[in-house]
Design a protein around this motif. Structure first.
Motif, PDB file in Angstrom:
ATOM      1  N   THR A   1       0.857  -1.183   0.000  1.00 50.22           N
ATOM      2  CA  THR A   1       0.000   0.000   0.000  1.00 50.22           C
ATOM      3  C   THR A   1       0.893   1.233   0.000  1.00 50.22           C
ATOM      4  O   THR A   1       1.678   1.437   0.935  1.00 50.22           O
ATOM      5  CB  THR A   1      -0.913   0.020   1.234  1.00 50.22           C
ATOM      6  N   ILE A   2       0.786   2.028  -1.070  1.00 54.63           N
ATOM      7  CA  ILE A   2       1.662   3.185  -1.265  1.00 54.63           C
ATOM      8  C   ILE A   2       0.775   4.415  -1.412  1.00 54.63           C
ATOM      9  O   ILE A   2      -0.008   4.519  -2.355  1.00 54.63           O
ATOM     10  CB  ILE A   2       2.558   2.997  -2.502  1.00 54.63           C
ATOM     11  N   LYS A   3       0.906   5.353  -0.472  1.00 55.45           N
ATOM     12  CA  LYS A   3       0.000   6.499  -0.434  1.00 55.45           C
ATOM     13  C   LYS A   3       0.792   7.809  -0.357  1.00 55.45           C
ATOM     14  O   LYS A   3       1.711   7.952   0.454  1.00 55.45           O
ATOM     15  CB  LYS A   3      -0.929   6.386   0.781  1.00 55.45           C
TER      16      LYS A   3
ATOM     17  N   SER B   1       2.418  -6.585  -8.794  1.00 56.37           N
ATOM     18  CA  SER B   1       1.062  -7.133  -8.747  1.00 56.37           C
ATOM     19  C   SER B   1       0.348  -6.734  -7.459  1.00 56.37           C
ATOM     20  O   SER B   1       0.944  -6.732  -6.375  1.00 56.37           O
ATOM     21  CB  SER B   1       1.131  -8.662  -8.844  1.00 56.37           C
ATOM     22  N   SER B   2      -0.923  -6.380  -7.591  1.00 58.19           N
ATOM     23  CA  SER B   2      -1.833  -6.205  -6.449  1.00 58.19           C
ATOM     24  C   SER B   2      -1.349  -5.159  -5.447  1.00 58.19           C
ATOM     25  O   SER B   2      -1.592  -5.277  -4.241  1.00 58.19           O
ATOM     26  CB  SER B   2      -2.054  -7.546  -5.730  1.00 58.19           C
ATOM     27  N   ASN B   3      -0.662  -4.135  -5.934  1.00 57.64           N
ATOM     28  CA  ASN B   3      -0.291  -3.016  -5.083  1.00 57.64           C
ATOM     29  C   ASN B   3      -1.368  -1.937  -5.161  1.00 57.64           C
ATOM     30  O   ASN B   3      -1.958  -1.708  -6.217  1.00 57.64           O
ATOM     31  CB  ASN B   3       1.050  -2.432  -5.532  1.00 57.64           C
ATOM     32  N   MET B   4      -1.647  -1.246  -4.065  1.00 61.46           N
ATOM     33  CA  MET B   4      -2.570  -0.123  -4.071  1.00 61.46           C
ATOM     34  C   MET B   4      -1.762   1.170  -3.978  1.00 61.46           C
ATOM     35  O   MET B   4      -1.122   1.446  -2.956  1.00 61.46           O
ATOM     36  CB  MET B   4      -3.554  -0.210  -2.913  1.00 61.46           C
ATOM     37  N   ILE B   5      -1.762   1.960  -5.056  1.00 56.94           N
ATOM     38  CA  ILE B   5      -0.975   3.197  -5.127  1.00 56.94           C
ATOM     39  C   ILE B   5      -1.936   4.362  -5.314  1.00 56.94           C
ATOM     40  O   ILE B   5      -2.663   4.416  -6.311  1.00 56.94           O
ATOM     41  CB  ILE B   5       0.042   3.136  -6.284  1.00 56.94           C
ATOM     42  N   THR B   6      -1.953   5.297  -4.358  1.00 57.23           N
ATOM     43  CA  THR B   6      -2.858   6.447  -4.440  1.00 57.23           C
ATOM     44  C   THR B   6      -2.080   7.724  -4.115  1.00 57.23           C
ATOM     45  O   THR B   6      -1.079   7.707  -3.396  1.00 57.23           O
ATOM     46  CB  THR B   6      -4.026   6.307  -3.455  1.00 57.23           C
ATOM     47  N   GLY B   7      -2.595   8.857  -4.659  1.00 57.76           N
ATOM     48  CA  GLY B   7      -1.919  10.126  -4.449  1.00 57.76           C
ATOM     49  C   GLY B   7      -0.627  10.172  -5.253  1.00 57.76           C
ATOM     50  O   GLY B   7      -0.302   9.265  -6.025  1.00 57.76           O
ATOM     51  N   GLY B   8       0.142  11.240  -5.116  1.00 58.27           N
ATOM     52  CA  GLY B   8       1.414  11.334  -5.816  1.00 58.27           C
ATOM     53  C   GLY B   8       1.261  11.694  -7.275  1.00 58.27           C
ATOM     54  O   GLY B   8       0.156  11.936  -7.781  1.00 58.27           O
ATOM     55  N   ASN B   9       2.389  11.711  -7.975  1.00 57.18           N
ATOM     56  CA  ASN B   9       2.419  12.097  -9.383  1.00 57.18           C
ATOM     57  C   ASN B   9       2.433  10.907 -10.340  1.00 57.18           C
ATOM     58  O   ASN B   9       1.930  10.995 -11.444  1.00 57.18           O
ATOM     59  CB  ASN B   9       3.645  12.978  -9.657  1.00 57.18           C
ATOM     60  N   TYR B  10       3.066   9.808  -9.956  1.00 54.42           N
ATOM     61  CA  TYR B  10       3.196   8.632 -10.810  1.00 54.42           C
ATOM     62  C   TYR B  10       2.877   7.391  -9.985  1.00 54.42           C
ATOM     63  O   TYR B  10       3.322   7.260  -8.837  1.00 54.42           O
ATOM     64  CB  TYR B  10       4.611   8.475 -11.371  1.00 54.42           C
ATOM     65  N   GLY B  11       2.153   6.469 -10.570  1.00 59.15           N
ATOM     66  CA  GLY B  11       1.956   5.175  -9.933  1.00 59.15           C
ATOM     67  C   GLY B  11       3.164   4.303 -10.123  1.00 59.15           C
ATOM     68  O   GLY B  11       3.857   3.951  -9.163  1.00 59.15           O
TER      69      GLY B  11
END
Length: 268
Positions: free
Chosen positions: A231-233, A255-265
């Motif tokens: 989980t990357i926020k 795989s199956s990472n949750m990336i929210t906010g920021g400029n680049y996933g």
């Protein structure tokens, strides 16, 4: 018996008094003052009672390049104690723990806090770093070279100026179940080949939580690595894949990472 004056010498004497096949030194609750304890014997355990066992640099200390513990041997365990660099009350550069080629080192339930440089730095094969806490550090949380066949699990990294975990020579290792918050200018996890060009390979970064870092996961010269379930926020870049000289990032699984906010996933 430690009395608050040069406690490092008393602790080191206890370690050196152990037999050649190793042994255990147990510290009570309380404040121990001093610096630079070197563990050069194999099969040594240095154990406290938790965060209430504090080994701290004294107020007014003024020396660059100082450390609290240095480990140069194998099959050493450090557990249940706090190393405090006392950064607000000393001058110069301090590091919590230096590892010089130690093999099969276990660090469990150790607090590393208030150092102007790294919490842990050096090189270690088969490092097991678990359930430990890194706080208010002026460089990296754990800066580990020759990071092979190693595990970092269940640790917390908070208010780190650069990287939470910075590895070099990362191969066949796992970083899982850790929490990172506010790695200001660096990555929560950095897997790279910087000192010795080659591949960063067969590492797993899984089930970590990363918040408010410049980068969540950085992989340099990486192949056959797996990044799953993180989980990357609010990180500027969630996952960054970089190429090194003649060694390109390829065959990695994300795989199956949750990336929210920021400029680049995910960025290459």
């Amino acid at each position: 018996v430690c009395d608050g004056i040069d406690d490092d010498e008393t602790i080191l004497a206890a370690i050196n008094a152990l037999p050649g096949n190793g042994g255990r030194v147990i510290l009570s609750e309380g404040l121990f003052l001093g610096d630079e304890i070197e563990i050069a014997k194999d099969n040594i355990t240095l154990e406290g009672q938790g965060h209430s066992t504090v080994f701290k640099l004294p107020d007014g200390y003024s020396t660059d390049g100082i450390y609290m513990l240095r480990i140069t041997s194998s099959d050493v365990t450090i557990s249940n104690l706090c190393l405090d660099g006392n950064a607000d009350a000393v001058t110069g550069l301090q590091t919590g723990m230096i590892i010089n080629g130690a093999t099969r080192l276990t660090i469990d339930h150790v607090w590393l806090q208030n150092f102007t440089e790294d919490g842990i730095t050096g090189s270690s094969l088969e490092l097991h770093l678990t359930n430990s806490f890194f706080y208010n550090l002026g460089d990296d949380g754990a800066d580990v070279n020759s990071f092979s066949y190693s595990l970092i699990e269940g640790c917390t990294f908070k208010d780190i100026y650069e990287n939470g975990i910075d590895t070099d020579g990362a191969t066949y290792s796992t970083i899982t179940g850790n929490t990172f918050n506010n790695c200001t200018t660096g990555a929560a996890v950095e897997l790279e080949q910087e000192l010795n060009p080659g591949w960063t390979e067969y590492c797993t970064v899984s089930s970590n939580t990363m918040t408010d870092c410049a980068i969540g996961i950085l992989v340099n010269s990486g192949r056959y690595n797996t990044m799953v379930g993180n989980t990357i926020k609010d990180c500027s870049v969630g996952i960054l894949l970089e190429d090194g000289d003649d060694y390109y990032s390829t065959y990695n699984v994300i795989s199956s990472n949750m990336i929210t906010g920021g400029n680049y996933g995910i960025k290459e």
